[in-house]
Design an enzyme around this catalytic site. Structure first.
Site, short mmCIF file in Angstrom:
data_model
loop_
_atom_site.label_atom_id
_atom_site.label_comp_id
_atom_site.label_asym_id
_atom_site.label_seq_id
_atom_site.Cartn_x
_atom_site.Cartn_y
_atom_site.Cartn_z
N GLU A 68 0.81 -1.22 0.00
CA GLU A 68 0.00 0.00 0.00
C GLU A 68 0.84 1.27 0.00
O GLU A 68 0.53 2.24 -0.69
CB GLU A 68 -0.95 0.02 1.20
CG GLU A 68 -2.09 -0.99 1.11
CD GLU A 68 -1.66 -2.40 1.47
OE1 GLU A 68 -0.53 -2.58 1.99
OE2 GLU A 68 -2.47 -3.33 1.25
N HIS A 137 -11.16 -4.21 9.38
CA HIS A 137 -11.74 -4.17 8.02
C HIS A 137 -13.05 -3.40 7.99
O HIS A 137 -13.87 -3.63 7.11
CB HIS A 137 -12.01 -5.58 7.50
CG HIS A 137 -10.81 -6.36 7.10
ND1 HIS A 137 -9.93 -6.88 8.01
CD2 HIS A 137 -10.34 -6.72 5.88
CE1 HIS A 137 -8.97 -7.54 7.36
NE2 HIS A 137 -9.20 -7.46 6.07
#
Ligand SMILES: Cc1ncc(C[n+]2csc(CCOP(=O)(O)OP(=O)(O)O)c2C)c(N)n1
Ligand SMILES: [Mg+2]
Lengths: 336, 338
Positions: A68, A137
């Site tokens: 990322e 999440h």
């Protein structure tokens, strides 16, 4: 969840609307590329990129490694030098790994260089709870990036705005962060055909009302509209405003509404403290609209804890329609 | 890959471990398989929400890598962590209860599949963040070194995780500080849909070890003996104060990445080929070939595992849900006003 739209209008899901925006942008501008994890043959973790790789190939729909920080940085560098990358974080939670490039680089490069360079990067952040995916999440971290000058931060609540804001983000010369709510991806609504943009920095009055103002973001816009219907039957006329952009915030629309109704509820999914609700409340408190208030402001936000796994707990930690109803009734009856 | 056979033609694991230990290892492999089949079935029947990542097909890697560890030794695990948890001695009932989101679960229903941990057995937890466990494992190894506990940490991670910065930073620090940690890469060929060929610049993940001046070895991760031979050597090295190692267990996940996977990035033939190399069948054969267990005993071990899972599901089903009023408990050690 369904948008209340006329049946003769074309409907798309929120995910389809985003995909259509990317498709239109890629067809008209070679510089636009998509980057992210599993956005190619997999079609994206939430199916947003879908079949685009088949149309545009792996050179323009790029699966990145699970990197990322690097991926976001490559998008920033490419944006500085002629490309128009749309970078998808698979879940907004993973953007925490890319924060360096977002906060220290993308947001500041233009300023630090005295305006010599622009960073027209677009980043997409699938956010929010409701999928049973637990603490790492399910977060709503939009206030993090909204705290950083140099970034623009939007939260589309409808399919039409999801498309229009993405196209506006691509036109924007500065970095735009788009927080999409995962639960909205399947929601359908009317989406105009072809190219159009939804202005960044403009809230939308979703329902006019005179008794109180409900300012909402993202999925909460729909919960607020649901609540407003019930309230109407009880004789309480709520105005519902979809904030749409949280940086820069649409001060005029918010203050105009509060001056009219004199009562304000602000509802959002992110943790209640130190977020969008604090900013909206302070904006009102610091302005002449404060004089119009007939009651204290109510903020409804997420509980002060991570998102739990158990489904009942998960529901309990974010505002639901009954919470909005209770707050609105209390405000309307002067009980707070 | 390493030769898995000792000079006198006896596989390493057979020479190194007792019959009881080997049979227990087989049982754990069955428990992992049946736990995950049970989990999958519960999901299909709508009894649980969320998602899950199944490690069916990777059982030899999980169990083999923990063979020489005691409860004092630590592991860090991943989103695909049920196997590691069982291998490190977790209670199947509490695992299932967590899966069902119950107060009696390992995380009291707060964590679910992706966060199961059992610190009492040295399992510092599964992880929802790819690569999240790598620096934590280095921290655990730092504690062991400073506190002189003699404990070793085994750090599980996937091939996909080797492209996170955290991987590179963790390996470098472990090497510079000579810490007792073993990095175990479970290379199942894909990070979600992205093959290692498309994501990773080196052929073997173990090749990365060179950059961090530590030994790196690639083994057949479906061969229990090969896994134990490589990881045991690395654990011993760590315990002797010689520093970290990287072991790459090449394996394969039979199921999709998670529940939303349509398997469009790999072929049916590839999946079938790997299914023909079932690590559990291979382990059973290893034990029968070397007269460690009879076929009847193997069947008995499997039946035992089935029964334990049935009991675990019953325990989980009966358990109470957490109380909504207690949802902010454990955010801090002491409750704070927000
Ligand atoms: C930082 C971060 N990025 C992305 C993800 C989403 N994700 C979860 S598992 C996974 C694939 C991981 O691949 P690998 O490390 O090889 O483990 P495997 O799933 O194959 O066991 C991805 C992309 C995540 N959880 N965390
Ligand atoms: Mg993998």
């Amino acid at each position: 969840m369904n948008m209340h739209s006329k049946t003769d209008l074309r409907e798309l899901s929120y995910a389809e609307a985003i995909r259509e925006a990317m498709d239109i942008a890629m067809a008209r501008d070679e510089r636009v590329i998509l980057m992210g994890e599993d956005i190619g043959v997999y079609g994206g973790a939430f199916g947003v990129t879908g079949e685009l790789v088949e149309k545009y190939g792996t050179d323009r729909v790029m699966d990145t490694p699970i990197s990322e920080l690097g991926g976001a940085g490559v998008a920033v560098g490419a944006a500085m030098t002629g490309l128009r990358p749309i970078f998808e974080f698979q879940f907004s939670d993973f953007a925490t790994l890319g924060m360096e490039q977002i906060v220290n680089q993308a947001a500041k490069i233009r300023y630090m260089l005295g305006g010599a360079v622009s960073v027209p990067v677009v980043m997409r952040f699938p956010s929010g709870s409701g999928t049973g995916a637990a603490a790492q999440h399910s977060q709503s971290l939009e206030a993090w990036t909204a705290h950083v000058p140099g970034l623009k931060v939007v939260q589309p609540a409808t399919p039409a705005d999801a498309k229009g804001l993405l196209l506006a983000a691509l036109e924007d010369p500065d970095p735009v962060m788009i927080y999409e709510h995962k639960i909205l991806y399947k929601m359908k609504g009317h989406v105009p055909e072809g190219y159009y943009t939804t202005p960044i920095g403009k809230a939308a009055v979703m329902r006019e009302g005179k008794d109180l103002t409900i300012i909402a973001t993202s999925i909460m816009v729909h919960k607020a509209l649901d609540a407003a219907q019930t309230l109407a039957a009880e004789g309480i006329d709520a105005e519902v405003i979809d904030l749409r952009t949280i940086r820069p915030m649409d001060r005029d629309t918010v203050l105009t509404s509060v001056r009219k109704t004199g009562r304000l509820v602000c509802v959002y999914e992110a943790v209640k403290t130190l977020g969008v609700g604090a900013e909206v409340s302070a904006m009102v408190a610091e302005s002449d609209a404060f004089d119009y208030l007939d009651a204290p402001i109510i903020r409804l936000g997420g509980a002060e804890c991570p998102i739990p796994y158990n489904p009942e707990l998960e529901k309990a930690v974010v505002p639901q329609v009954p919470d909005i109803l209770e707050a609105a009734r209390n405000l309307a009856k002067g009980r707070v | 890959m390493r030769d898995t056979v000792t000079p006198n033609n006896i596989p390493y694991a057979i020479a190194r471990y007792s019959a009881e230990e080997l049979k227990d290892a087989l049982k754990k492999m069955y428990l992992i398989r049946k736990f995950e089949e049970g989990a999958e079935d519960s999901y299909m029947r709508g009894l649980i929400h969320g998602t899950m990542h199944l490690s069916i097909g990777q059982e030899a890697s999980a169990v083999g890598s923990c063979m020489s560890l005691s409860d004092e030794d630590k592991i860090t695990s991943t989103h695909r962590g049920h196997g590691h948890c069982v291998a490190k001695g977790a209670d199947l009932s509490r695992m299932f209860a967590e899966f069902f989101g119950k107060e009696s679960g390992y995380c009291k229903g707060r964590g679910g599949s992706m966060h199961i941990a059992d610190p009492s057995k040295g399992n510092l937890g599964a992880n929802g963040i790819v690569g999240g466990g790598l620096p934590i494992a280095v921290g655990a190894a730092l504690s062991a070194k400073r506190l002189g506990t003699g404990a070793v940490t085994v750090c599980f991670f996937g091939d996909g995780a080797n492209n996170e910065g955290a991987f590179h930073e963790a390996l470098n620090m472990a090497s510079v500080w000579k810490l007792p940690v073993v990095f175990v890469c479970e290379n199942n060929k894909y990070g979600m849909s992205t093959s290692t060929e498309r994501s990773t610049s080196v052929k073997n993940i173990a090749d990365r070890a060179v950059a961090y001046a530590m030994p790196g070895v690639t083994v057949d991760g479906n061969d229990f003996s090969a896994v134990t031979e490589a990881v045991d050597a690395a654990v011993e090295r760590a315990r002797n104060g010689e520093g970290p190692s990287l072991v790459e267990n090449v394996t394969y996940r039979w199921r999709g990445h998670s529940k939303s996977d349509r398997n469009r990035y790999r072929t049916k033939e590839e999946i079938a080929d790997w299914q023909s190399r079932d690590p559990i069948a291979a382990m059973a054969k290893l034990l029968t070939d070397h007269k460690i267990a009879t076929e009847d005993e193997v069947a008995g071990i499997e039946a035992d595992a089935t029964r334990i899972i049935e009991e675990a599901i019953a325990f989980a089903t009966e358990g109470a849900n957490p109380k909504i009023e207690e949802v902010t408990r454990d955010v801090y050690t002491e409750e704070t006003a927000s």
